[in-house]
Design a protein around this motif. Structure first.
Motif, short mmCIF file in Angstrom:
data_model
loop_
_atom_site.label_atom_id
_atom_site.label_comp_id
_atom_site.label_asym_id
_atom_site.label_seq_id
_atom_site.Cartn_x
_atom_site.Cartn_y
_atom_site.Cartn_z
N ALA A 103 0.82 -1.21 0.00
CA ALA A 103 0.00 0.00 0.00
C ALA A 103 0.85 1.26 0.00
CB ALA A 103 -0.93 0.01 1.21
N LEU A 104 0.18 2.38 -0.33
CA LEU A 104 0.72 3.72 -0.17
C LEU A 104 0.30 4.23 1.20
CD1 LEU A 104 2.12 6.21 -1.61
CD2 LEU A 104 -0.18 6.93 -2.24
N TYR A 105 1.20 4.92 1.89
CA TYR A 105 0.92 5.45 3.22
C TYR A 105 0.97 6.97 3.20
CZ TYR A 105 1.58 0.79 5.28
OH TYR A 105 1.46 -0.53 5.61
N PHE A 106 0.05 7.59 3.94
CA PHE A 106 0.09 9.03 4.17
C PHE A 106 0.16 9.25 5.67
CE2 PHE A 106 -2.03 13.15 4.94
CZ PHE A 106 -1.16 13.97 4.22
N ASN A 107 1.18 9.98 6.10
CA ASN A 107 1.43 10.17 7.54
C ASN A 107 1.45 8.83 8.27
OD1 ASN A 107 1.69 12.90 7.18
ND2 ASN A 107 -0.32 13.41 7.97
N GLU A 108 2.10 7.86 7.62
CA GLU A 108 2.34 6.52 8.17
C GLU A 108 1.08 5.72 8.41
OE1 GLU A 108 5.12 6.72 11.40
OE2 GLU A 108 6.61 7.76 10.20
N LYS A 109 -0.02 6.08 7.73
CA LYS A 109 -1.25 5.29 7.77
C LYS A 109 -1.57 4.83 6.36
CE LYS A 109 -3.26 7.54 11.83
NZ LYS A 109 -4.42 8.29 12.38
N ALA A 110 -1.84 3.53 6.19
CA ALA A 110 -2.11 2.97 4.87
C ALA A 110 -3.38 3.57 4.28
CB ALA A 110 -2.23 1.45 4.96
N ILE A 111 -3.35 3.91 2.98
CA ILE A 111 -4.52 4.40 2.27
C ILE A 111 -5.25 3.19 1.69
CG2 ILE A 111 -5.35 5.83 0.36
CD1 ILE A 111 -2.80 7.51 0.68
N GLU A 112 -6.49 3.02 2.07
CA GLU A 112 -7.25 1.84 1.67
C GLU A 112 -7.36 1.74 0.15
OE1 GLU A 112 -11.67 -0.18 2.45
OE2 GLU A 112 -11.09 1.70 3.45
N GLY A 113 -7.08 0.55 -0.38
CA GLY A 113 -7.20 0.30 -1.81
C GLY A 113 -6.07 0.85 -2.65
N SER A 114 -5.00 1.31 -2.02
CA SER A 114 -3.91 1.95 -2.76
C SER A 114 -2.78 0.97 -3.04
CB SER A 114 -3.34 3.13 -1.96
OG SER A 114 -2.69 2.66 -0.78
N SER A 115 -1.91 1.38 -3.94
CA SER A 115 -0.67 0.67 -4.24
C SER A 115 0.46 1.67 -4.22
CB SER A 115 -0.75 0.01 -5.62
OG SER A 115 0.53 -0.44 -6.05
N GLY A 116 1.64 1.24 -3.79
CA GLY A 116 2.80 2.12 -3.78
C GLY A 116 3.65 2.00 -5.03
N LYS A 117 3.23 1.18 -5.99
CA LYS A 117 4.04 0.97 -7.19
C LYS A 117 3.95 2.16 -8.13
CE LYS A 117 3.60 -4.07 -7.08
NZ LYS A 117 3.10 -5.27 -7.80
N HIS A 118 5.06 2.43 -8.82
CA HIS A 118 5.15 3.53 -9.80
C HIS A 118 4.86 4.88 -9.16
CE1 HIS A 118 5.35 0.17 -12.47
NE2 HIS A 118 4.06 -0.10 -12.40
N PHE A 119 5.39 5.10 -7.96
CA PHE A 119 5.18 6.35 -7.23
C PHE A 119 5.89 7.50 -7.93
CE2 PHE A 119 6.67 9.56 -4.27
CZ PHE A 119 5.55 9.85 -3.51
N GLN A 120 5.21 8.63 -8.05
CA GLN A 120 5.85 9.88 -8.49
C GLN A 120 5.15 11.06 -7.84
OE1 GLN A 120 5.60 10.50 -12.76
NE2 GLN A 120 3.67 9.40 -12.91
N SER A 121 5.95 12.05 -7.51
CA SER A 121 5.43 13.27 -6.90
C SER A 121 5.18 14.30 -7.98
CB SER A 121 6.43 13.80 -5.87
OG SER A 121 5.95 15.00 -5.30
N LEU A 122 4.02 14.92 -7.96
CA LEU A 122 3.67 15.93 -8.96
C LEU A 122 4.16 17.30 -8.53
CD1 LEU A 122 1.58 13.53 -9.28
CD2 LEU A 122 0.07 15.21 -10.31
#
Length: 268
Positions: A103-122
């Motif tokens: 998963a992808l985490y925001f402020n160290e909490k997992a975002i439901e239904g997310s994936s951390g693959k292919h991460f990029q910051s806009l």
């Protein structure tokens, strides 16, 4: 009872409680007793007191033991809470975002239904607006109106696009207004621009010494010139002669009639 700056430390053992002093890390906010390690009024969950190590990396305390790693990046010292181990294979991606295998985490909490693959910051909103294979996210919220299969960032700008449009910035989705005038946010959506997609193009910003382009503050289509952030049409601009002043920081432009700063006619 033991207190940290007026906050009671729950379950502390008074007889064995000791402040840990280490001038190297300035770690006098750490303490331990026979059962726990503490940071401020917080205790570390399931930490091994025989193998723990306190380290300081990139302006952040990191605590390890033989089994786990603990991040103190978002821990409030005066909370009487529990510091849980970081997820296995966890990687910090920015000041707010991280990921593990699932998963992808925001402020160290997992975002439901997310994936951390292919991460990029806009570029659009710095570290707050990011994309992965599962969607585009603003904070903990997935943007509701982006088609991720056709999503792409418009390089060196504050804009992005999918098959349906070009976008810049986000806006709240208000779930309901409360009796006191406040309102509840249920998510965010990208703000679609009223531009011609076929002819829309960003105007290059300055090029710096390392050959990296600066942020493009202006764009154009067949109908006009636009200041990108915040997105507004430059009504006074002449499309045929409008150009960026290359010796400035990208916010200045000129046409046959005017000089512009941030999309407005510049008055010296």
């Amino acid at each position: 009872t033991v207190y940290f700056e007026g906050t009671k430390i729950t379950n502390a053992d008074l007889a064995t409680f000791t402040i840990i002093g280490d001038e190297k890390f300035n770690s006098r906010k750490f303490a331990k007793d026979k059962n726990h390690l503490y940071y401020g009024a917080n205790s570390f969950e399931n930490i091994d007191l025989n193998s723990y190590k306190i380290d300081y990396q990139d302006n952040e305390y990191i605590v390890y033991d033989k089994n786990n790693k603990y991040s103190l990046n978002l821990i409030i010292e005066s909370n009487a809470g529990t510091i849980k181990p970081s997820p296995k294979n966890y990687l910090q991606l920015s000041s707010s975002y991280g990921k593990d295998d699932n998963a992808l985490y925001f402020n160290e909490k997992a975002i439901e239904g997310s994936s951390g693959k292919h991460f990029q910051s806009l570029n659009s909103l710095g570290a707050e607006l990011v994309s992965t294979e599962s969607g585009v996210y603003y904070g903990k919220y997935k943007l509701s109106n982006i088609d991720i299969s056709t999503f792409s960032i418009l390089e060196n700008s504050y804009c992005f696009k999918d098959k349906n449009g070009i976008y810049c910035n986000v806006e709240e989705i208000v779930d309901k207004k409360n009796f006191d005038g406040s309102y509840t946010i249920s998510g965010y959506k990208a703000i679609k621009l009223d531009v011609d997609m076929a002819s829309f193009q960003l105007l290059d910003g300055p090029v710096y010494s390392d050959n990296q382009k600066g942020i493009g503050f202006y764009a154009k289509d067949k109908n006009g010139i636009y200041c990108v952030y915040p997105f507004t049409k430059v009504k006074e601009a002449d499309i045929a002669t409008f150009h960026i002043l290359k010796d400035k920081d990208g916010r200045y432009a000129k046409d046959k009639n005017h000089i512009f700063l941030d999309g407005k006619v510049y008055q010296e």
